[in-house]
Design a protein around this motif. Structure first.
Motif, PDB file in Angstrom:
ATOM      1  N   GLU A   1      62.749  72.052 145.400  1.00  0.00           N
ATOM      2  CA  GLU A   1      62.004  70.800 145.332  1.00  0.00           C
ATOM      3  C   GLU A   1      62.488  69.754 146.338  1.00  0.00           C
ATOM      4  O   GLU A   1      61.794  68.789 146.631  1.00  0.00           O
ATOM      5  CB  GLU A   1      62.064  70.204 143.919  1.00  0.00           C
ATOM      6  CG  GLU A   1      63.454  69.895 143.400  1.00  0.00           C
ATOM      7  CD  GLU A   1      64.078  71.050 142.632  1.00  0.00           C
ATOM      8  OE1 GLU A   1      64.995  70.788 141.840  1.00  0.00           O
ATOM      9  OE2 GLU A   1      63.613  72.199 142.819  1.00  0.00           O
ATOM     10  N   GLN A   2      63.704  69.936 146.885  1.00  0.00           N
ATOM     11  CA  GLN A   2      64.220  68.989 147.871  1.00  0.00           C
ATOM     12  C   GLN A   2      63.686  69.265 149.277  1.00  0.00           C
ATOM     13  O   GLN A   2      63.849  68.441 150.175  1.00  0.00           O
ATOM     14  CB  GLN A   2      65.751  69.002 147.883  1.00  0.00           C
ATOM     15  CG  GLN A   2      66.353  68.418 146.624  1.00  0.00           C
ATOM     16  CD  GLN A   2      67.860  68.287 146.702  1.00  0.00           C
ATOM     17  OE1 GLN A   2      68.550  68.266 145.688  1.00  0.00           O
ATOM     18  NE2 GLN A   2      68.408  68.175 147.905  1.00  0.00           N
ATOM     19  N   LYS A   3      63.072  70.420 149.461  1.00  0.00           N
ATOM     20  CA  LYS A   3      62.408  70.771 150.717  1.00  0.00           C
ATOM     21  C   LYS A   3      63.311  70.578 151.937  1.00  0.00           C
ATOM     22  O   LYS A   3      62.902  70.026 152.958  1.00  0.00           O
ATOM     23  CB  LYS A   3      61.117  69.960 150.870  1.00  0.00           C
ATOM     24  CG  LYS A   3      60.101  70.232 149.770  1.00  0.00           C
ATOM     25  CD  LYS A   3      58.842  69.407 149.942  1.00  0.00           C
ATOM     26  CE  LYS A   3      57.845  69.709 148.836  1.00  0.00           C
ATOM     27  NZ  LYS A   3      56.589  68.909 148.997  1.00  0.00           N
ATOM     28  N   GLY A   4      64.562  71.016 151.803  1.00  0.00           N
ATOM     29  CA  GLY A   4      65.486  70.971 152.924  1.00  0.00           C
ATOM     30  C   GLY A   4      66.099  69.611 153.194  1.00  0.00           C
ATOM     31  O   GLY A   4      66.767  69.423 154.209  1.00  0.00           O
ATOM     32  N   ILE A   5      65.889  68.658 152.289  1.00  0.00           N
ATOM     33  CA  ILE A   5      66.425  67.309 152.474  1.00  0.00           C
ATOM     34  C   ILE A   5      67.644  67.119 151.571  1.00  0.00           C
ATOM     35  O   ILE A   5      67.581  67.347 150.364  1.00  0.00           O
ATOM     36  CB  ILE A   5      65.363  66.244 152.150  1.00  0.00           C
ATOM     37  CG1 ILE A   5      64.178  66.406 153.101  1.00  0.00           C
ATOM     38  CG2 ILE A   5      65.953  64.835 152.255  1.00  0.00           C
ATOM     39  CD1 ILE A   5      63.007  65.488 152.803  1.00  0.00           C
ATOM     40  N   TYR A   6      68.760  66.701 152.164  1.00  0.00           N
ATOM     41  CA  TYR A   6      70.004  66.511 151.433  1.00  0.00           C
ATOM     42  C   TYR A   6      70.012  65.170 150.715  1.00  0.00           C
ATOM     43  O   TYR A   6      69.146  64.318 150.943  1.00  0.00           O
ATOM     44  CB  TYR A   6      71.198  66.612 152.383  1.00  0.00           C
ATOM     45  CG  TYR A   6      71.400  68.003 152.942  1.00  0.00           C
ATOM     46  CD1 TYR A   6      72.290  68.896 152.356  1.00  0.00           C
ATOM     47  CD2 TYR A   6      70.691  68.436 154.064  1.00  0.00           C
ATOM     48  CE1 TYR A   6      72.471  70.180 152.858  1.00  0.00           C
ATOM     49  CE2 TYR A   6      70.856  69.716 154.570  1.00  0.00           C
ATOM     50  CZ  TYR A   6      71.750  70.580 153.963  1.00  0.00           C
ATOM     51  OH  TYR A   6      71.913  71.844 154.461  1.00  0.00           O
ATOM     52  N   ARG A   7      71.005  64.979 149.860  1.00  0.00           N
ATOM     53  CA  ARG A   7      71.186  63.724 149.135  1.00  0.00           C
ATOM     54  C   ARG A   7      72.530  63.132 149.542  1.00  0.00           C
ATOM     55  O   ARG A   7      73.512  63.867 149.724  1.00  0.00           O
ATOM     56  CB  ARG A   7      71.144  63.946 147.622  1.00  0.00           C
ATOM     57  CG  ARG A   7      69.813  64.497 147.097  1.00  0.00           C
ATOM     58  CD  ARG A   7      68.684  63.490 147.299  1.00  0.00           C
ATOM     59  NE  ARG A   7      67.440  63.942 146.678  1.00  0.00           N
ATOM     60  CZ  ARG A   7      66.474  64.587 147.294  1.00  0.00           C
ATOM     61  NH1 ARG A   7      66.644  64.904 148.588  1.00  0.00           N
ATOM     62  NH2 ARG A   7      65.368  64.938 146.679  1.00  0.00           N
ATOM     63  N   GLY A   8      72.592  61.813 149.669  1.00  0.00           N
ATOM     64  CA  GLY A   8      73.852  61.191 150.057  1.00  0.00           C
ATOM     65  C   GLY A   8      73.716  59.697 150.228  1.00  0.00           C
ATOM     66  O   GLY A   8      72.734  59.083 149.790  1.00  0.00           O
ATOM     67  N   PHE A   9      74.709  59.100 150.883  1.00  0.00           N
ATOM     68  CA  PHE A   9      74.653  57.671 151.191  1.00  0.00           C
ATOM     69  C   PHE A   9      75.411  57.422 152.490  1.00  0.00           C
ATOM     70  O   PHE A   9      76.250  58.228 152.909  1.00  0.00           O
ATOM     71  CB  PHE A   9      75.214  56.821 150.037  1.00  0.00           C
ATOM     72  CG  PHE A   9      76.631  57.143 149.645  1.00  0.00           C
ATOM     73  CD1 PHE A   9      77.706  56.494 150.236  1.00  0.00           C
ATOM     74  CD2 PHE A   9      76.885  58.095 148.653  1.00  0.00           C
ATOM     75  CE1 PHE A   9      79.013  56.785 149.861  1.00  0.00           C
ATOM     76  CE2 PHE A   9      78.194  58.389 148.270  1.00  0.00           C
ATOM     77  CZ  PHE A   9      79.259  57.728 148.881  1.00  0.00           C
ATOM     78  N   VAL A  10      75.104  56.317 153.132  1.00  0.00           N
ATOM     79  CA  VAL A  10      75.700  55.969 154.424  1.00  0.00           C
ATOM     80  C   VAL A  10      76.977  55.164 154.219  1.00  0.00           C
ATOM     81  O   VAL A  10      77.025  54.262 153.385  1.00  0.00           O
ATOM     82  CB  VAL A  10      74.709  55.162 155.288  1.00  0.00           C
ATOM     83  CG1 VAL A  10      75.369  54.709 156.592  1.00  0.00           C
ATOM     84  CG2 VAL A  10      73.466  56.006 155.594  1.00  0.00           C
ATOM     85  N   VAL A  11      78.015  55.504 154.986  1.00  0.00           N
ATOM     86  CA  VAL A  11      79.283  54.786 154.957  1.00  0.00           C
ATOM     87  C   VAL A  11      79.525  54.220 156.361  1.00  0.00           C
ATOM     88  O   VAL A  11      79.825  54.963 157.297  1.00  0.00           O
ATOM     89  CB  VAL A  11      80.455  55.701 154.548  1.00  0.00           C
ATOM     90  CG1 VAL A  11      81.737  54.895 154.434  1.00  0.00           C
ATOM     91  CG2 VAL A  11      80.150  56.406 153.230  1.00  0.00           C
ATOM     92  N   THR A  12      79.380  52.922 156.500  1.00  0.00           N
ATOM     93  CA  THR A  12      79.503  52.282 157.809  1.00  0.00           C
ATOM     94  C   THR A  12      80.881  52.492 158.427  1.00  0.00           C
ATOM     95  O   THR A  12      81.019  52.814 159.611  1.00  0.00           O
ATOM     96  CB  THR A  12      79.235  50.770 157.693  1.00  0.00           C
ATOM     97  OG1 THR A  12      77.926  50.567 157.154  1.00  0.00           O
ATOM     98  CG2 THR A  12      79.325  50.085 159.051  1.00  0.00           C
ATOM     99  N   GLN A  13      81.931  52.319 157.611  1.00  0.00           N
ATOM    100  CA  GLN A  13      83.306  52.360 158.122  1.00  0.00           C
ATOM    101  C   GLN A  13      83.702  53.721 158.673  1.00  0.00           C
ATOM    102  O   GLN A  13      84.667  53.822 159.426  1.00  0.00           O
ATOM    103  CB  GLN A  13      84.293  51.947 157.026  1.00  0.00           C
ATOM    104  CG  GLN A  13      84.210  50.496 156.609  1.00  0.00           C
ATOM    105  CD  GLN A  13      83.057  50.216 155.646  1.00  0.00           C
ATOM    106  OE1 GLN A  13      82.315  51.119 155.267  1.00  0.00           O
ATOM    107  NE2 GLN A  13      82.897  48.959 155.261  1.00  0.00           N
ATOM    108  N   GLN A  14      83.002  54.770 158.303  1.00  0.00           N
ATOM    109  CA  GLN A  14      83.352  56.106 158.778  1.00  0.00           C
ATOM    110  C   GLN A  14      82.682  56.441 160.100  1.00  0.00           C
ATOM    111  O   GLN A  14      82.868  57.526 160.638  1.00  0.00           O
ATOM    112  CB  GLN A  14      82.971  57.154 157.725  1.00  0.00           C
ATOM    113  CG  GLN A  14      83.839  57.110 156.480  1.00  0.00           C
ATOM    114  CD  GLN A  14      83.527  58.247 155.520  1.00  0.00           C
ATOM    115  OE1 GLN A  14      82.639  59.055 155.775  1.00  0.00           O
ATOM    116  NE2 GLN A  14      84.233  58.301 154.414  1.00  0.00           N
ATOM    117  N   GLY A  15      81.905  55.519 160.647  1.00  0.00           N
ATOM    118  CA  GLY A  15      81.161  55.825 161.854  1.00  0.00           C
ATOM    119  C   GLY A  15      81.885  55.474 163.139  1.00  0.00           C
ATOM    120  O   GLY A  15      82.507  54.417 163.255  1.00  0.00           O
TER     121      GLY A  15
END
Length: 309
Positions: free
Chosen positions: A143-157
């Motif tokens: 059902e996710q059709k190849g799309i992952y789940r997560g969140f963005v972490v600015t400090q790790q970029g």
């Protein structure tokens, strides 16, 4: 990207051993559970490009999505990126990137794709919830059709070496003081070889006319690394930056550090060169509030809710 100190690792190991000693005999006889696969460092793996949907907050069925691009830029990276773009169709998803750099030509090719689509680029990292692309055992639900789940972490970029050329392609370019954006001299490996060949020719009206040419042998000569910017390459980079709306004077900053080091671009340099046009943290691009606005942000994507039994 999290770095653990030797002391922290030692304390973790000690606490783990104490926990095991304190456990019951019954627990000790249970089958050893499979440990989660550790996240690979972006320094060690080629650019992975996946589509991610926000997992923080209750935003369904309308949630922010983005393209996560993390890892080394290699000759294969444009093909990987092209595949991700085909997946999103005409959606305007921002590219959230963390990369130690790599192949300059590949970075330019990716940048052209991004600009053609009119996508934003932000420096940031992605933390995956549940199944992650670096896990070999990862199998996303259908059902996710190849799309992952997560969140963005600015400090790790971070975005260094050839990566800023991808950042330069964004319609809007996000990077703040939390991010490390750096450049160094462009190095090229110049390889020469000695070629012997057999040539057959005729003299026609006093002029030499080659009939055939066959290579007899090839002998590689000594290779050398050059940091001198070739005029053709300089012209190409200047044209690229101008097309992206970035000041070509950015190239002068590349000379501030040798290829073995890195020159960190500071706030005023990022602004005056227009490499960064917005200091908004990349994490804000994945906030649920973006989808509550009227109208919702372009990267808010609706999915059909699955009927409950």
């Amino acid at each position: 990207m999290k770095l653990s100190s030797p002391l922290l690792l030692a304390l973790t190991a000690l606490l783990t051993s104490v926990f095991l000693l304190a456990g019951s005999g019954e627990a000790a006889t249970k089958k050893k559970q499979k440990q989660p696969e550790p996240e690979q460092s972006v320094y060690d793996q080629p650019l992975r490009v996946v589509v991610v949907r926000n997992i923080i907050g209750n935003c369904e069925p309308l949630c922010p999505q983005w393209i996560s691009a993390e890892g080394q830029i290699t000759a294969r990276s444009p093909a990987v990126f092209r595949k991700a773009l085909a997946k999103i169709g005409d959606q305007k998803l921002p590219v959230v990137i963390t990369s130690p750099g790599g192949d300059l030509d590949a970075a330019l090719a990716i940048g052209d794709m991004i600009r053609k689509r009119g996508l934003d680029v932000a420096v940031g990292g992605t933390h995956f919830g549940g199944c992650a692309p670096f896990q070999k055992s990862c199998k996303l639900p259908k059902e996710q059709k190849g799309i992952y789940r997560g969140f963005v972490v600015t400090q790790q970029g971070f975005c260094v070496s050839a990566c800023p050329m991808i950042l330069a392609a964004g319609a809007h370019r996000f990077g703040g003081p939390e991010n490390y954006i750096g450049v160094h001299k462009i190095s090229r490996v110049i390889t020469r070889e000695k070629v012997r060949y057999l040539e057959r020719y005729l003299i026609v009206n006093g002029k030499k006319k080659v009939v055939s040419r066959k290579i007899v042998s090839r002998k590689p000569m000594k290779s050398q690394i050059s940091t001198k910017l070739d005029k053709r390459l300089e012209k190409k980079l200047v044209a690229y930056l101008k097309k992206m709306g970035v000041e070509p004077k950015l190239l002068a900053l590349f000379d501030r550090a040798p290829p073995s080091s890195m020159y960190r671009l500071m706030g005023d340099e990022l602004r005056t060169t227009k490499l960064v046009t917005d200091s908004t943290p990349s994490a804000d691009l994945a906030l649920v509030g973006r989808c509550l606005a009227a109208p919702p942000a372009a990267n808010c994507v609706a999915v059909k809710e699955t009927a409950k039994p």
